[in-house]
Enzyme design. Structure first.
Site, PDB file in Angstrom:
ATOM      1  N   ASP A  92      -1.075  23.111   4.787  1.00 59.13           N
ATOM      2  CA  ASP A  92       0.036  23.316   3.847  1.00 59.13           C
ATOM      3  C   ASP A  92      -0.364  23.040   2.404  1.00 59.13           C
ATOM      4  O   ASP A  92       0.478  22.818   1.546  1.00 59.13           O
ATOM      5  CB  ASP A  92       1.238  22.454   4.230  1.00 59.13           C
ATOM      6  CG  ASP A  92       0.974  20.955   4.103  1.00 59.13           C
ATOM      7  OD1 ASP A  92      -0.141  20.563   3.679  1.00 59.13           O
ATOM      8  OD2 ASP A  92       1.884  20.156   4.417  1.00 59.13           O
ATOM      9  N   HIS A 121       3.270  21.705   0.714  1.00 61.15           N
ATOM     10  CA  HIS A 121       3.545  20.392   1.285  1.00 61.15           C
ATOM     11  C   HIS A 121       4.814  19.745   0.731  1.00 61.15           C
ATOM     12  O   HIS A 121       5.568  19.109   1.475  1.00 61.15           O
ATOM     13  CB  HIS A 121       2.350  19.472   1.048  1.00 61.15           C
ATOM     14  CG  HIS A 121       2.493  18.120   1.653  1.00 61.15           C
ATOM     15  ND1 HIS A 121       2.507  17.914   3.016  1.00 61.15           N
ATOM     16  CD2 HIS A 121       2.647  16.889   1.087  1.00 61.15           C
ATOM     17  CE1 HIS A 121       2.651  16.620   3.265  1.00 61.15           C
ATOM     18  NE2 HIS A 121       2.743  15.983   2.115  1.00 61.15           N
ATOM     19  N   SER A 126      31.296   8.099  18.061  1.00 58.35           N
ATOM     20  CA  SER A 126      30.905   6.994  17.192  1.00 58.35           C
ATOM     21  C   SER A 126      31.404   7.326  15.808  1.00 58.35           C
ATOM     22  O   SER A 126      31.260   8.437  15.335  1.00 58.35           O
ATOM     23  CB  SER A 126      29.374   6.826  17.183  1.00 58.35           C
ATOM     24  OG  SER A 126      28.745   7.971  16.680  1.00 58.35           O
TER      25      SER A 126
END
Length: 676
Positions: A583, A634, A312
Site C-alpha cells: 500500500d 496507506h 445493550s
C-alpha cells in the site's frame, strides 16, 4: 558615463641633449629615469583598463535590469503573493471562521495589553460572499474536500440503515497528535502546543529544534518522560480528524458515521502516545484500563429499565447484539492488536482481569485497517540509517507538509536515529518471523513464481557484499544500538515465530509475545468477526542495497543507497531499493499473510474466529491531490469509498454484506511462508 581627463604626470625626454657630452654617471641617471618613466606608463594603462571594465560592468547591469524577466520584478511578485494568499484562504479558511475573526483579534490584543477599540462590523455578508466564492471552486482542487463529503453516509441512510453498534476508533502512529503539558520555564512556550501534528509542529521544529527534540525524546532508561517534561496525546475527535489544517485523516469516516446517527455518545476516538511501549502506555497513562472501561460503558446493561432483554444500551441509543465495533489503523494493530496486545492484556488475570470470554461478550467486530501485522520493512531502514521519510509519511502533502519531510531537512540521520531509538513504541514495526516469513539469501515467499531465478529474489545480493536476512539485520542493528535500547527491546518485544501449541498457550501470560501474532493466539471468541482491509497495487519498499559512504557529520554508520552496484536493469529496483506489492508503506506480505493463512490455522486461532479479508486495489484519480474515491494508499485509504462503505455496513448491522475480496497473489505468497 563620462571618464574625466587624467592630468599628465610625466615629462618627455629632451632629444636635443648631446649624449656625447655626458659622463658615465649622467648616462646611469638617464637610464634610471627612463625605467621609472616606463613603469609609470604601465600603471596608467592598468588604471585606464580598470576604468573601462567598470564602465562595461555598469553598462551590462543597466542592460540586465532592462531585460529582467517580468515575473522576477517586484511589480509581479507582490500581486502574485496576494493571489497565492487568497488561494490558501480558499483551502484553509472556512466561512464560519470569518465571524470569529473579531473575537480572536480582541483576545490577542487583551493578551498583549493593547488598548485599541475595534469598531463593531457585521461580517455576515462577508461570510456569505466567501462561501459563494468557495462554492465556485471545483471541489477536487481543495486539499481538505474532494466533493465526496457525507456521500457514503447518505447512501447508507437512504437504504434505511442507522447506528446499531457503538464504534471505537483507534488511530495510528501518523494520525495521533501529541501536545505539551510541560510547565518548566524553558518549555512554557510549548504549553498546550501540538508538538506532533499541526502547523505548530513545523514552526517548533524550524525555530526551536533542540528544545523540540529534547521534549519529544523519551528517557532512554525508563522509556517514560524525561525529568521536567510532560507530553501527552491530544484528546477528543480533533486528536486525529486531521493531521494539520486542510489535511484530513479520520475526518471522512467520522463525517459518514455522523450521517447514520453517530455522535460522541456512541462514537469514541481513543488516541494514545504512540512513542511508549505497550507496558509503559498502561503504566503511565492507564490507556488500556480506560479503553476497557469505555467499551464496557458502551456495553452496560440497562435493558431492564427499557424493557429490552437482548439489547445493550448507552445514552439514548439502543443496540441489538453483544458489543462494540473496534476499527484501528496501521501501527495500532501492534499497540492494540486484536490477536495479541490489548485483548491479551484485558483477558489476563494479572492485568485487565476480564477473563477468557471478555472479547466474545464485548466485541461484535474488529476491523484492521492497513494492519502492519508482520512489521514494516522500511522501518528497519529507519533504525539502520535514520531514513524516516517514508516510514512515517503522508502523501502527497509535500516535504514540508509531512513530519518526515521536516525531519529530513532539519535533523541529521544521527539525530533521527536517536529519536527513533528513544521511542519504544516504534519498535513495534520491527519485522517479525525472520527467514520463515521474509526469506533467505536466495528466496522469499513473495518472489514472483516466474522470477525465482538468480538475480530476481527480494533477498538477492552481489558478492563480495554481505547479505543480511530479516533475522540478521535485526541482530546487526541491535549490536550497534545503545544498551538501553537493547534492554527495552528484550523486555517488551519478541520477533520470532512459534509453532509449538503448548508454548503458544504459555505465551498468553507473557506480555513480550503479545505484539507478535506469530507467537500468540487470537482470543477464544468464535462469534466475534475479524475483518482485514488494506490497500494493494502500490509500489512498496521491500529490500535494500546498503554500502559505506561519505559519513554525515561525525557519524560512523552506514549510509543508505550509496556507492554500490545493484541490478538497475530490473524495473522494480530504483536507487538501490527493491520494490514490491503493498500500500506504499506496508508490504503485501505483512498486510495479508496472517489474514488469509496464519489465522486460518487452529494453532493461532483456537476459537475459530471468522477472519474476512478485503483488498482494495489502488486506483487513484490523477487530478485529485489525495487520490479520490479509489485510492488505497496507506493513509489516504481512510477517505476511500470502499473502506467507508465497509465500516458503515458493519456498524449499521449490514456486515453480512462484507465478504472476502482478494485480487492480489497474497494467497500464493502466504502458502510459501514456512508455517510448519
Amino acid at each position: 558615463m563620462t571618464v574625466s581627463k587624467r592630468t599628465r604626470t610625466w615629462t618627455t625626454h629632451d632629444d636635443e641633449t648631446d649624449s656625447t657630452g655626458h659622463s658615465e654617471n649622467e648616462n646611469s641617471v638617464h637610464d634610471s629615469k627612463a625605467h621609472d618613466k616606463m613603469h609609470t606608463v604601465h600603471e596608467a594603462q592598468a588604471e585606464m583598463d580598470l576604468q573601462a571594465k567598470l564602465l562595461d560592468a555598469q553598462a551590462h547591469e543597466m542592460g540586465m535590469k532592462s531585460q529582467r524577466r517580468f515575473f522576477a520584478k517586484a511589480r509581479c511578485l507582490f500581486p502574485l503573493g496576494i493571489v497565492l494568499g487568497v488561494l490558501l484562504g480558499f483551502i484553509l479558511v472556512r466561512p464560519y471562521d470569518i465571524l470569529e475573526m473579531q473575537a480572536q483579534i480582541a483576545l490577542l490584543m487583551e493578551a498583549y495589553d493593547i488598548s485599541l477599540k475595534i469598531p463593531e462590523i457585521d461580517l455576515s455578508g462577508v461570510e456569505l460572499e466567501w462561501q459563494r466564492l468557495r462554492g465556485n471552486i471545483p471541489e477536487l482542487w481543495k486539499l481538505n474536500n474532494d466533493g465526496r463529503e457525507f456521500q457514503v453516509g447518505e447512501a447508507m441512510k437512504a437504504r434505511g440503515l442507522t447506528a446499531q453498534y457503538p464504534v471505537v476508533l483507534v488511530p495510528g502512529i501518523v494520525s495521533t497528535g501529541l501536545e505539551s503539558w510541560t510547565t518548566s520555564p524553558e518549555y512554557r512556550a510549548f504549553f498546550r502546543e501540538k508538538l506532533w501534528g499541526g502547523f505548530g509542529m513545523i514552526s517548533q521544529v524550524t525555530f526551536n529544534r533542540e528544545k523540540w527534540m529534547a521534549a519529544m525524546m523519551l528517557d532512554p532508561d525508563t522509556g517514560l518522560d524525561p525529568p521536567g517534561i510532560k507530553i501527552r496525546a491530544v484528546e477528543g475527535m480533533s486528536a486525529a480528524s486531521s493531521f494539520m489544517r486542510g489535511y484530513w485523516i479520520w475526518a471522512k469516516i467520522i463525517e459518514n458515521l455522523a450521517v447514520v446517527n453517530y455522535d460522541t455518545d456512541n462514537l469514541y476516538l481513543a488516541p494514545y502516545d504512540w512513542r511508549l511501549s505497550m507496558w509503559n502506555l498502561e503504566e503511565r497513562d492507564g490507556y488500556f484500563s480506560r479503553l476497557k472501561a469505555t467499551i464496557e460503558g458502551f456495553k452496560q446493561e440497562t435493558a431492564e429499565e427499557e424493557g429490552c432483554d437482548s439489547c445493550s444500551l448507552y445514552g439514548q441509543y439502543s443496540y441489538a447484539g453483544k458489543g462494540d465495533i473496534v476499527a484501528v489503523l496501521s501501527i495500532t494493530n501492534l499497540i492494540c492488536h486484536h490477536s495479541t496486545c490489548y485483548f491479551k492484556w484485558v483477558e489476563s488475570p494479572e492485568h485487565g482481569g476480564g477473563g477468557a470470554d471478555w472479547v466474545e461478550s464485548h466485541i461484535e467486530a474488529f476491523i484492521s485497517i492497513a494492519g502492519t501485522h508482520l512489521g514494516v520493512v522500511k522501518a528497519m531502514a529507519a533504525f539502520l540509517s535514520g531514513e524516516m521519510k517514508d516510514t512515517v509519511q503522508m502523501n502527497p502533502a509535500g516535504a514540508y507538509g509531512t513530519f518526515a519531510g521536516v525531519l529530513e531537512r532539519f535533523f541529521s540521520r544521527k539525530e533521527r536515529r536517536r529519536l527513533f531509538w528513544s521511542w519504544a513504541g516504534s519498535a513495534s514495526m520491527w519485522v517479525k518471523g525472520g527467514t520463515a516469513v521474509w526469506g533467505n539469501g536466495s528466496w522469499a515467499p513473495d518472489d514472483e513464481a516466474v522470477l525465482n531465478v538468480q538475480g530476481d529474489s527480494h533477498n538477492e545480493y552481489l558478492p563480495p557484499f554481505m547479505n543480511m536476512t530479516a533475522s540478521d539485520a535485526g541482530t546487526w542493528i541491535l549490536q550497534r544500538t545503545p544498551a538501553s535500547f537493547q534492554k527495552m527491546m528484550a523486555t517488551n518485544y519478541s520477533f520470532g515465530i512459534e509453532r509449538n501449541e503448548e508454548i503458544l498457550r504459555k505465551n498468553d501470560f507473557d506480555h513480550r509475545k503479545w505484539t507478535n501474532p506469530l507467537e500468540s493466539r487470537l482470543p477464544n471468541a468464535p462469534t466475534t468477526r475479524f475483518i482485514c482491509v488494506y490497500g494493494q497495487g502500490k509500489e512498496t519498499e521491500r529490500s535494500y542495497w546498503y554500502a559505506h559512504g561519505p559519513h554525515e557529520h561525525d557519524e560512523s554508520f552506514v549510509e543508505a543507497r550509496d556507492a554500490i552496484t545493484y541490478p538497475e536493469s530490473s524495473s522494480d529496483v530504483r536507487n538501490g531499493v527493491k520494490m514490491g506489492d503493498g500500500d506504499g508503506t506496508v508490504s503485501l506480505l505483512s498486510l495479508g499473510a496472517m489474514c488469509v493463512e496464519g489465522w486460518k490455522r487452529k494453532r493461532y486461532n483456537p476459537g475459530g474466529i471468522n477472519v474476512t479479508t478485503v483488498e482494495l486495489p489502488h486506483r487513484p484519480t490523477s487530478n485529485i491531490p489525495r487520490g479520490g474515491a479509489n485510492t488505497s494508499d496507506h493513509v489516504d485509504i481512510l477517505g476511500s469509498t470502499g473502506l467507508n462503505e465497509l465500516i458503515l455496513k458493519v456498524a449499521t448491522g449490514a456486515g453480512h454484506e462484507v465478504q472476502d475480496n482478494i485480487v492480489s497473489n497474497i494467497r500464493e505468497y502466504a502458502k510459501r511462508v514456512q508455517w510448519d
